[in-house]
Enzyme design. Structure first.
Site, short mmCIF file in Angstrom:
data_model
loop_
_atom_site.label_atom_id
_atom_site.label_comp_id
_atom_site.label_asym_id
_atom_site.label_seq_id
_atom_site.Cartn_x
_atom_site.Cartn_y
_atom_site.Cartn_z
N ARG A 29 0.82 -1.21 0.00
CA ARG A 29 0.00 0.00 0.00
C ARG A 29 0.85 1.26 0.00
NH1 ARG A 29 -5.15 -1.78 3.81
NH2 ARG A 29 -6.47 -2.33 2.03
N GLY A 47 -7.41 -9.06 0.40
CA GLY A 47 -6.14 -8.95 1.12
C GLY A 47 -5.37 -10.26 1.17
P1 ADP Z 1 -9.53 -12.48 0.71
O1 ADP Z 1 -8.91 -11.70 1.84
O2 ADP Z 1 -8.56 -12.71 -0.41
O3 ADP Z 1 -10.84 -11.91 0.26
P2 ADP Z 1 -10.74 -14.33 2.55
O4 ADP Z 1 -10.46 -13.38 3.67
O5 ADP Z 1 -12.14 -14.55 2.15
O6 ADP Z 1 -9.85 -13.95 1.28
O7 ADP Z 1 -10.20 -15.77 2.96
C1 ADP Z 1 -8.85 -16.05 3.21
C2 ADP Z 1 -8.69 -17.06 4.29
O8 ADP Z 1 -9.43 -18.23 4.02
C3 ADP Z 1 -7.24 -17.48 4.42
O9 ADP Z 1 -6.75 -17.05 5.68
C4 ADP Z 1 -7.29 -19.00 4.34
O10 ADP Z 1 -6.48 -19.65 5.30
C5 ADP Z 1 -8.75 -19.31 4.60
N1 ADP Z 1 -9.17 -20.58 3.98
C6 ADP Z 1 -9.16 -20.90 2.68
N2 ADP Z 1 -9.56 -22.17 2.51
C7 ADP Z 1 -9.85 -22.66 3.72
C8 ADP Z 1 -10.32 -23.92 4.20
N3 ADP Z 1 -10.59 -24.94 3.38
N4 ADP Z 1 -10.48 -24.06 5.54
C9 ADP Z 1 -10.21 -23.04 6.38
N5 ADP Z 1 -9.77 -21.83 5.99
C10 ADP Z 1 -9.60 -21.64 4.68
MG MG Z 2 -9.33 -11.65 3.94
#
Ligand code: ADP
Ligand code: MG
Length: 397
Positions: free
Chosen positions: A36, A351
Site C-alpha cells: 500500500r 487482502g
Molecule cells: P480475501 O482476503 O482474499 O478476500 P478471505 O479473507 O475470504 O480472502 O479468505 C482467506 C482465508 O481463508 C485465508 O486465511 C485461508 O487460510 C482461509 N481458507 C481458505 N480455505 C480454507 C479452508 N478450506 N479451511 C479453512 N480456511 C480456509
Molecule cells: Mg481476507
C-alpha cells in the site's frame, strides 16, 4: 470522473490534503508489507515534485477513537520516506493547533504525515466538526485511498463538503482496471473464487454469476456450497447457516447453461489444522466426520487449471486453501500458476489473495493486484463506494 484531472491541478504552493490508505501490517514496530505504501508513492511524489505542500492522511488499525500507542503512524512515516526517497515529517496529531503549526513551517514540496485519523472518534462517525477541522488544514483535497473508499468517514466523505475535492491517480486507476474487467472483459471471462466464507461474498458470487463465462470455486467457500449440495464435509470450516449457499447452489443449477461453475471433486484433508498435520487426498464424498478440507485436491487443481487456461480475463478472489501453511498451499499455488500460464488479463482482489500472490511469487506476473480488500469486493458486487460518490458531488468534481 472529475472535471479537472489530477495531473492538471495547479498545486504549486498549495496545501494539498491527500487521503491515502496506509493501513499496513506492522510487526515489532516495522512495516512488514509495503504494497500500500508503494502504491501511494507515485501520487505523493507527483504532488511533491509539482511544489505542493503534501499533507498525507491515513488510518491504521482499529484504535476506536482513542490514542493507541502501537497504532501510531511513525513507522509508516519512516517506510514512506524510504519509498519516496525524501523526508516525511510526522505530525503530532491529525487536527489542532500543533498540526497547524507544523503545516505553517512546511516549504513547497515537503511531505507531512498526520497521525492516525482513527485516534479521533469523529473520523469513523463522519462527524462534520472533525471533517471541518481536517479541511481547515488544506487548500484542496485529494482522495487516493481506494482501500477505504467503501467507508463513509470524515476523511473520505465529510471533508468533501468543505474543500475542492479530486480523485487521486491510485483511486482512479483501481476503478479503471476493475471497470475494464467487470464491464468490458475479453471473453472467456473466468472468476476464481475461494477464501473463508460464502456469507462474506454472496453479493460477489451473485454478480459474477451474471457476468462470467465460468467460475471455479475452492477454499472454505466451496465447503459451504458442497455442504449445501448434501455432501458431508466433516469438521471443515463452513458457514453454519446453509440457506444463502442453498440459494446460490439453486442459482448455479438454474443458470447452468450460461455459467459453467466448477466445485472441487477432491480435497487435501487433515484431522487438525497444523503445519505438520498428517494429510491425505480424499474424494469429496469420502470425507470422514473428524476430517477437515484444508485445500483443493490434485484432481481439482488439474480440473481448475484446464478451465483457467481458456481464459482471456481472470478475476481472482480468495485462496483455494489454508495457503499460510505449506501443507495446504499447493492448490492456491496451482491456480495462481494456471492464471499466469493462461496469459489472460488478470486482476487479484482481496487482502489474503494478494498475500498469496506475493507468497508464491506471482505478484509481478498479474496484470493488477488491487490495494483494496472490502472496497474491491463491494465494487465487484456493483455497490457505489461512498468515497467515490462524494467526489462526484463536490465543488472540485
Ligand atoms: P480475501 O482476503 O482474499 O478476500 P478471505 O479473507 O475470504 O480472502 O479468505 C482467506 C482465508 O481463508 C485465508 O486465511 C485461508 O487460510 C482461509 N481458507 C481458505 N480455505 C480454507 C479452508 N478450506 N479451511 C479453512 N480456511 C480456509
Ligand atoms: Mg481476507
Amino acid at each position: 470522473m472529475t472535471a479537472v484531472r489530477f495531473d492538471d491541478l495547479d498545486v504549486k504552493g498549495k496545501r494539498v490534503l491527500v487521503r491515502e490508505d496506509l493501513n499496513v501490517p506492522l510487526e515489532g514496530g516495522r512495516v512488514t508489507d509495503m504494497t500500500r505504501i508503494d502504491a501511494a508513492v507515485p501520487t505523493l511524489r507527483s504532488l511533491s515534485d509539482r511544489g505542493a505542500k503534501v499533507i498525507v492522511m491515513s488510518h491504521l488499525g482499529r484504535p476506536e477513537g482513542k490514542v493507541v500507542e502501537n497504532l501510531r503512524l511513525a513507522p509508516v512515516a519512516e517506510a514512506l520516506a524510504q519509498a519516496l526517497g525524501r523526508p516525511v515529517r510526522m505530525a503530532p496529531d491529525s487536527i489542532g493547533a500543533a498540526v497547524r503549526a507544523a503545516i505553517a513551517q512546511m516549504s513547497d514540496g515537503d511531505v507531512l504525515l498526520l497521525e492516525n485519523l482513527r485516534f479521533h472518534p469523529g473520523e469513523e462517525a463522519n462527524d462534520p466538526a472533525f471533517a471541518k477541522s481536517l479541511a481547515e488544514l488544506g487548500d484542496l483535497y485529494v482522495n487516493d485511498a481506494f482501500g477505504t473508499a467503501h467507508r463513509a468517514h470524515a476523511s473520505t466523505v465529510g471533508i468533501t463538503r468543505d474543500l475542492p475535492s479530486y480523485a487521486g491517480p491510485l483511486l482512479t486507476s483501481e476503478l479503471e482496471i476493475l471497470d475494464r474487467v467487470l464491464l468490458h472483459p475479453e471473453r472467456p471471462f473466468i472468476a476464481v473464487l475461494g477464501g473463508a466464507k460464502v456469507s462474506d461474498k454472496i453479493g460477489v458470487i451473485d454478480r459474477l454469476l451474471m457476468i462470467c463465462d465460468a467460475i471455479v470455486i475452492g477454499g472454505g467457500m466451496a465447503n459451504t456450497l458442497l455442504a449445501a449440495q448434501g455432501f458431508d464435509v466433516g469438521k471443515s470450516l463452513r458457514d453454519s447457516d446453509l440457506a444463502p449457499a442453498k440459494t446460490i447452489v439453486h442459482e448455479i443449477e438454474h443458470e447452468a447453461a450460461k455459467v459453467d461453475v466448477h466445485l472441487p471433486s477432491d480435497a487435501v484433508v487433515a484431522k487438525e489444522l497444523s503445519p505438520d498435520a498428517e494429510t491425505r487426498d480424499a474424494d469429496i464424498d469420502q470425507i470422514a466426520p473428524d476430517e477437515m478440507i484444508l485445500d483443493i485436491g490434485p484432481g481439482t487443481a488439474m480440473d481448475f487449471r484446464g478451465v483457467i487456461l481458456e481464459a482471456k480475463t481472470v478475476l481472482w478472489n480468495g485462496p483455494m486453501g489454508v495457503f499460510e501453511m505449506d501443507a495446504f498451499g499447493a492448490g492456491t499455488e496451482a491456480v495462481g500458476q494456471a492464471i499466469v500460464d493462461s496469459g489472460a488479463v488478470c486482476v487479484v482482489g482481496g487482502g489474503d489473495s494478494a498475500a498469496a500472490a506475493h507468497k508464491f511469487g506471482f505478484a509481478d506476473k498479474m496484470t493488477h493486484i488491487s490495494t483494496g480488500g472490502g472496497a474491491t469486493l463491494e465494487y465487484i458486487e456493483g455497490k457505489e463506494l461512498p468515497g467515490v460518490a462524494a467526489l462526484r458531488s463536490t465543488a472540485g468534481a
